[in-house]
Structures are given as C-alpha cells and as structure tokens.
Design an enzyme around this catalytic site. Structure first.
Site, PDB file in Angstrom:
ATOM      1  N   ASP A 145       0.807  -1.214   0.000  1.00 43.45           N
ATOM      2  CA  ASP A 145       0.000   0.000   0.000  1.00 43.45           C
ATOM      3  C   ASP A 145       0.846   1.273   0.000  1.00 43.45           C
ATOM      4  O   ASP A 145       0.319   2.376   0.082  1.00 43.45           O
ATOM      5  CB  ASP A 145      -0.963   0.018   1.198  1.00 43.45           C
ATOM      6  N   ALA A 196      19.376  25.587 -11.356  1.00 42.31           N
ATOM      7  CA  ALA A 196      20.582  26.142 -12.000  1.00 42.31           C
ATOM      8  C   ALA A 196      20.348  27.472 -12.693  1.00 42.31           C
ATOM      9  O   ALA A 196      21.214  27.950 -13.434  1.00 42.31           O
ATOM     10  CB  ALA A 196      21.203  25.131 -12.984  1.00 42.31           C
ATOM     11  N   ASP A 225      24.944  35.269  -5.422  1.00 45.19           N
ATOM     12  CA  ASP A 225      23.950  36.180  -4.849  1.00 45.19           C
ATOM     13  C   ASP A 225      24.463  36.641  -3.483  1.00 45.19           C
ATOM     14  O   ASP A 225      25.481  36.157  -2.987  1.00 45.19           O
ATOM     15  CB  ASP A 225      22.568  35.522  -4.741  1.00 45.19           C
ATOM     16  N   LYS A 234      21.479  40.080  -8.083  1.00 48.27           N
ATOM     17  CA  LYS A 234      20.330  39.683  -8.901  1.00 48.27           C
ATOM     18  C   LYS A 234      19.027  40.030  -8.192  1.00 48.27           C
ATOM     19  O   LYS A 234      18.989  40.171  -6.979  1.00 48.27           O
ATOM     20  CB  LYS A 234      20.363  38.177  -9.199  1.00 48.27           C
ATOM     21  N   ARG A 258      15.305  38.457  -7.715  1.00 50.91           N
ATOM     22  CA  ARG A 258      14.486  37.260  -7.941  1.00 50.91           C
ATOM     23  C   ARG A 258      13.043  37.675  -8.201  1.00 50.91           C
ATOM     24  O   ARG A 258      12.416  38.356  -7.391  1.00 50.91           O
ATOM     25  CB  ARG A 258      14.558  36.330  -6.724  1.00 50.91           C
ATOM     26  N   HIS A 317      21.218  25.135   4.195  1.00 45.89           N
ATOM     27  CA  HIS A 317      20.968  26.319   3.364  1.00 45.89           C
ATOM     28  C   HIS A 317      21.032  27.598   4.198  1.00 45.89           C
ATOM     29  O   HIS A 317      21.482  28.634   3.724  1.00 45.89           O
ATOM     30  CB  HIS A 317      19.619  26.193   2.673  1.00 45.89           C
TER      31      HIS A 317
END
Length: 317
Positions: free
Chosen positions: A41, A230, A175, A198, A200, A134
């Site tokens: 399942d 990327a 960045d 940059k 976003r 991160h």
C-alpha cells in the site's frame, strides 16, 4: 553509564547507500544489516537484522528526491533503533531537505524546516550530523546537538591545486546570500571576491542585474551551497562572460539539479562544475563538465570524533 554506546554501527536507507558504504569502509566497519522497502500500500517497511542494544548507531540518509519518502525512511529507522535499545542514535544527513523553508516569506506560510527538525527529534534522534545547511540558523530549530560540517574545506583544495600560482582568479558569490561562503572560500585560496547582484522575480526564476567587483579578463569560480534548477548559476555565468570574464568554473556542495538544471548547465558557458556527493547523481544527470568529490572521509572522521567525544570543530579548518 557510557552515553556514546559500546560500539559504532553504520546503517543506511535508500537515498545514498554509496556514501554510507564509503563511510563504513573508512571506519573499518561493515554497513549494518537492514532492509528498507515498501508494503504493497506504499507504507515504508523497515527491518533491522542485527542487535543494536547499547550501540552508537549512525543512520546515513540524505533527504533528497523523492524527499518525503527518504524522510519517512529515516524517521522510521530512527524509531526502530530507539525501540531496539540503541545507546544513542545520530541522524547523519549529508543533504537536509526542506532547509529552504526556514521562515515565513508571506502570510500563512509554514516553516517546514522547523517541522522536519521536530519530527527528527520526536522520532528519537539524539543528535544530527549534517553538511552545509541552506541557512546556518537551522541548527537552532533542533533541541538536540547539531554538528554542521562545511563543504568549502573539501571543495577549496581541488581549485587550489587546479589554479596553483595563478593571479587571474576571482571567487564570485552568485547572490548576496552566499557571500559569507564565497568569502571563506576566497580566503582559503587567497583570491579576491566579487558578487552577482540579482533580483528574484519568483521562486526558481532569477534575473541578473549587476556584477560587483572586477571580473574583466579573469578566471571565475562561482561558489554556492546547492544548485537546484541552476537558473541563478547559469544566469550568473552568462553575465560574468558578458562583463569580460575569460572562463567560468563553479562549485557547490549539493547537486539537487531539478527541472531544467541539466539542460541549462549544458548550454551555459561554465567549463567545469564541481559537486560533493551528498546527493547521488544518476546517469542521466552526469555530464562531462560535472565532477563529483567524495564526502565520506570527512563524515567518517566526524563520526569517529563524535563517538570518542572529541571536538568536531577541527574539521572546519
């Protein structure tokens, strides 16, 4: 009472068994006997085939795609070890999924990284060993110890050897969020630094605006923590060439490479892209310009240090 267990045992689920095997090999140990699969399942099934009573158990599992399945495999394995009376259980997470959902960027957003941290703790993990979160503040989402390894000490020596004696190399942050990482990388190699500025527009879409620093007639090393679609990396590389850079190289710890990433990298001016193997790279994502370096040596050393109650901080140097 011996808080770190009577012996080290390395187990793995299905996300990155190669790295788990290499870690065990460095430590002179076999990979623990277990089966992790699915019932008919779709529920995760876990079977541990050896005693872990009193042992210091390390579960190696990157929470990469398919993220939710790999996360559940890890949680259920941790629960199995705690119920089998393991002395201590450490979640070894080379790549920590959900790390980008670390704050509310708009009203009614979840903070999924905190939820995942709570789930790992609730499953019974006593500590976490991971690499290049991160956002470093994710360590504070856990109420258990977190050992946060860095990818730069593994990536920098590769480029140090490649560009030995060169005076035309600039390290570039793609960045502002990666400036600290790029600066640490540049300091290790004694190279100058530049930044891609940059804007976003929306998730996974970026527009390069400006280059801060001197890149004309330079060879560039773009440094980031992960490459997902990327877009940021390839737009940055294109902008650097347009600003007069001679060559562009790049490196990152985690090769997430989702969506159009491979096509973008193929078509980009990047000469070489270097990753660590925190996320396995399937054959369809292997390109001539992509090189992968092993993380097992540093994770094996960290595990040995955790077991023997020695500092892990020396691995950051």
């Amino acid at each position: 009472m011996n808080i770190h267990g009577k012996d080290i045992k390395i187990f793995t689920a299905n996300s990155n068994p190669k790295v788990a095997g290499e870690i065990a090999e460095y430590l002179g140990l076999p990979v623990g006997k277990s089966d992790v699969g699915q019932f008919s399942d779709g529920e995760i099934s876990v079977a541990i085939h050896e005693s872990v009573r009193g042992s210091d158990v390390f579960v190696v599992q990157s929470t990469c795609a398919p993220v939710n399945r790999h996360l559940m495999e890890m949680l259920i394995m941790i629960d199995a070890f705690k119920r089998a009376s393991a002395g201590r259980v450490t979640a070894v997470i080379p790549y920590f999924g959900y790390a980008r959902q670390d704050r509310k960027s708009k009203a009614r957003d979840p903070i999924s990284a905190k939820l995942v941290a709570d789930l790992i703790t609730a499953a019974g993990a006593d500590r976490v060993l991971t690499m290049d979160l991160h956002a470093a503040q994710l360590q504070g989402f856990f109420d258990i110890p977190v050992d946060h390894l860095l990818g730069v000490p593994l990536l920098a020596p590769y480029f140090e050897k490649k560009f030995a004696g060169a005076d035309d190399v600039v390290v570039v942050s793609p960045d502002f969020g990666s400036v600290t990482r790029a600066r640490n990388f540049a300091q290790k190699l004694d190279f100058p630094i530049a930044i891609v500025d940059k804007r976003r527009q929306k998730a996974n879409v970026s527009e390069v605006m400006n280059i801060i620093g001197d890149v004309k007639d330079k060879r560039i090393i773009l440094v980031d923590d992960m490459i997902d679609t990327a877009g940021t990396l390839c737009n940055g590389a294109k902008a650097l060439i347009e600003k007069g850079a001679k060559e562009v190289y790049a490196c990152a710890t985690h090769a997430v490479l989702s969506g159009p990433a491979i096509e973008r990298i193929k078509e980009s001016p990047i000469k070489e892209l270097v990753f660590l193997d925190t996320v396995p790279l399937p054959k369809e994502k292997q390109l001539d310009k992509i090189k992968v370096l092993p993380v097992a040596p540093v994770f094996a050393e960290a595990i040995a240090r955790i077991y023997s109650d020695k500092p892990v901080s020396t691995l950051f140097v």
